[in-house]
Design a protein around this motif. Structure first.
Motif, mmCIF file in Angstrom:
data_model
loop_
_atom_site.group_PDB
_atom_site.id
_atom_site.type_symbol
_atom_site.label_atom_id
_atom_site.label_comp_id
_atom_site.label_asym_id
_atom_site.label_seq_id
_atom_site.Cartn_x
_atom_site.Cartn_y
_atom_site.Cartn_z
ATOM 1 N N LEU A 107 0.092 13.293 6.569
ATOM 2 C CA LEU A 107 -0.520 12.353 5.643
ATOM 3 C C LEU A 107 -1.774 11.822 6.341
ATOM 4 O O LEU A 107 -1.689 11.084 7.309
ATOM 5 C CB LEU A 107 0.456 11.215 5.314
ATOM 6 C CG LEU A 107 0.089 10.250 4.194
ATOM 7 C CD1 LEU A 107 1.362 9.611 3.619
ATOM 8 C CD2 LEU A 107 -0.836 9.138 4.692
ATOM 9 N N HIS A 108 -2.920 12.269 5.860
ATOM 10 C CA HIS A 108 -4.192 11.929 6.491
ATOM 11 C C HIS A 108 -4.784 10.680 5.841
ATOM 12 O O HIS A 108 -5.091 10.685 4.648
ATOM 13 C CB HIS A 108 -5.181 13.092 6.367
ATOM 14 C CG HIS A 108 -4.723 14.347 7.032
ATOM 15 N ND1 HIS A 108 -4.910 14.591 8.377
ATOM 16 C CD2 HIS A 108 -4.058 15.432 6.534
ATOM 17 C CE1 HIS A 108 -4.411 15.778 8.685
ATOM 18 N NE2 HIS A 108 -3.883 16.304 7.583
ATOM 19 N N LEU A 109 -4.937 9.644 6.629
ATOM 20 C CA LEU A 109 -5.541 8.408 6.149
ATOM 21 C C LEU A 109 -6.951 8.319 6.724
ATOM 22 O O LEU A 109 -7.135 8.196 7.936
ATOM 23 C CB LEU A 109 -4.704 7.204 6.572
ATOM 24 C CG LEU A 109 -5.025 5.867 5.892
ATOM 25 C CD1 LEU A 109 -3.829 4.910 6.012
ATOM 26 C CD2 LEU A 109 -6.262 5.192 6.469
ATOM 27 N N HIS A 110 -7.937 8.410 5.849
ATOM 28 C CA HIS A 110 -9.337 8.327 6.252
ATOM 29 C C HIS A 110 -9.784 6.879 6.073
ATOM 30 O O HIS A 110 -9.792 6.352 4.947
ATOM 31 C CB HIS A 110 -10.185 9.271 5.408
ATOM 32 C CG HIS A 110 -9.806 10.716 5.578
ATOM 33 N ND1 HIS A 110 -10.485 11.584 6.407
ATOM 34 C CD2 HIS A 110 -8.778 11.442 5.031
ATOM 35 C CE1 HIS A 110 -9.920 12.784 6.359
ATOM 36 N NE2 HIS A 110 -8.877 12.718 5.533
ATOM 37 N N GLU A 111 -10.157 6.242 7.175
ATOM 38 C CA GLU A 111 -10.399 4.803 7.167
ATOM 39 C C GLU A 111 -11.741 4.461 7.805
ATOM 40 O O GLU A 111 -12.321 5.236 8.556
ATOM 41 C CB GLU A 111 -9.281 4.093 7.941
ATOM 42 C CG GLU A 111 -9.229 4.527 9.412
ATOM 43 C CD GLU A 111 -8.086 3.915 10.194
ATOM 44 O OE1 GLU A 111 -7.123 3.446 9.576
ATOM 45 O OE2 GLU A 111 -8.171 3.919 11.436
ATOM 46 N N LYS A 112 -12.195 3.244 7.487
ATOM 47 C CA LYS A 112 -13.397 2.725 8.124
ATOM 48 C C LYS A 112 -13.109 2.383 9.581
ATOM 49 O O LYS A 112 -11.973 2.051 9.947
ATOM 50 C CB LYS A 112 -13.859 1.459 7.401
ATOM 51 C CG LYS A 112 -14.278 1.661 5.946
ATOM 52 C CD LYS A 112 -15.677 2.247 5.862
ATOM 53 C CE LYS A 112 -16.189 2.215 4.428
ATOM 54 N NZ LYS A 112 -17.556 2.776 4.306
ATOM 55 N N SER A 113 -14.117 2.454 10.417
ATOM 56 C CA SER A 113 -13.962 2.057 11.806
ATOM 57 C C SER A 113 -13.539 0.597 11.883
ATOM 58 O O SER A 113 -14.066 -0.252 11.160
ATOM 59 C CB SER A 113 -15.301 2.242 12.554
ATOM 60 O OG SER A 113 -15.182 1.808 13.903
ATOM 61 N N GLY A 114 -12.556 0.316 12.731
ATOM 62 C CA GLY A 114 -12.099 -1.052 12.895
ATOM 63 C C GLY A 114 -11.003 -1.469 11.930
ATOM 64 O O GLY A 114 -10.585 -2.630 11.925
ATOM 65 N N THR A 115 -10.500 -0.541 11.119
ATOM 66 C CA THR A 115 -9.422 -0.861 10.185
ATOM 67 C C THR A 115 -8.170 -1.287 10.959
ATOM 68 O O THR A 115 -7.774 -0.645 11.927
ATOM 69 C CB THR A 115 -9.093 0.356 9.304
ATOM 70 O OG1 THR A 115 -10.246 0.692 8.528
ATOM 71 C CG2 THR A 115 -7.934 0.047 8.353
#
Length: 239
Positions: A107-115
């Protein structure tokens, strides 16, 4: 809340405008509550508890032995579930919109830096909610003609002690968001269960007879679902 002590069992008694007595064992601590019609004699309540004592003790023991899941940390490598399948959480940094992709067993979670972990939880919860809301109309379209009852409204929410609920007067059903983590047949069982309540409010012989008619394997699905905790520290009630 008034209590009775019956053979060393502390029983909470709730008097309500109902027609029959209803006994519930609550998870995770095995608390016992009896909801009774307003003028029910105390002796009738005691007789019910004594008659159901083996059943009460069995469920209290099951709750004691049930493994409590560790709180999720929302870190890479952690296991998360979707439709009964286990997926390994993988974290990726993106400059675009945060999103989630299932690929193989990951399950790939693509997130903003610092999430942060709480923000990841919010992202995953929103993704789960969207997936469940996609599936429910399909399930309802399949099962409503079979059950012969139609929900006027439906919704999804987090619930600590119920897989689903039904407001019979409003013909509104609610499904627990946690169901999206379990196999599809478990979700279908809860949908059918709540639809059957539009025919019969009580969990009586007529209700279970209708369940047998519409979904003969419902006991298997219920048992499978009830092997799992709803949330960390919470198991489904035994009713």
């Amino acid at each position: 809340m008034p209590q009775l002590l019956v053979d060393n069992l502390a029983v909470e008694v709730v008097r309500k405008n109902i027609r029959t007595l209803r006994l519930t064992v609550y998870a995770p601590d095995g608390r016992v509550r009896v909801a009774v019609p307003l003028r029910t004699p105390e002796e009738d309540i005691r007789q019910l508890v004594v008659a159901r004592e083996p059943w009460i003790r069995k469920h209290q023991e099951r709750f004691r032995q049930q493994t409590r899941p560790l709180p999720l940390q929302y870190q890479a490598g952690e296991t998360h579930y979707y439709l009964g399948q286990a997926y390994t959480l993988q974290l990726h940094t993106t400059t675009g919109t945060p999103h989630i992709v299932l690929e193989g067993s990951n399950l790939h979670l693509h997130e903003k830096s610092g999430t942060t972990a709480p923000q990841r939880q919010q992202l995953l919860t929103a993704w789960y909610r969207a997936r469940l809301k996609e599936q429910l109309p399909i399930l309802l379209a399949h099962w409503e003609p079979i059950v012969g009852a139609q929900a006027r409204e439906w919704g999804v929410k987090q619930m600590k002690t119920r897989w689903g609920t039904c407001n019979i007067r409003a013909k509104r059903i609610w499904l627990n968001l946690e169901l999206v983590k379990h196999p599809p047949h478990c979700l279908a069982y809860v949908v059918v269960h709540e639809l059957v309540h539009l025919h019969e409010r009580l969990h009586n012989s007529r209700f279970w007879g209708l369940m047998d008619e519409f979904m003969p394997n419902w006991r298997q699905f219920r048992n499978e679902l009830n092997q799992h905790s709803l949330r960390a520290g919470h198991s489904p009630d035994a009713c």
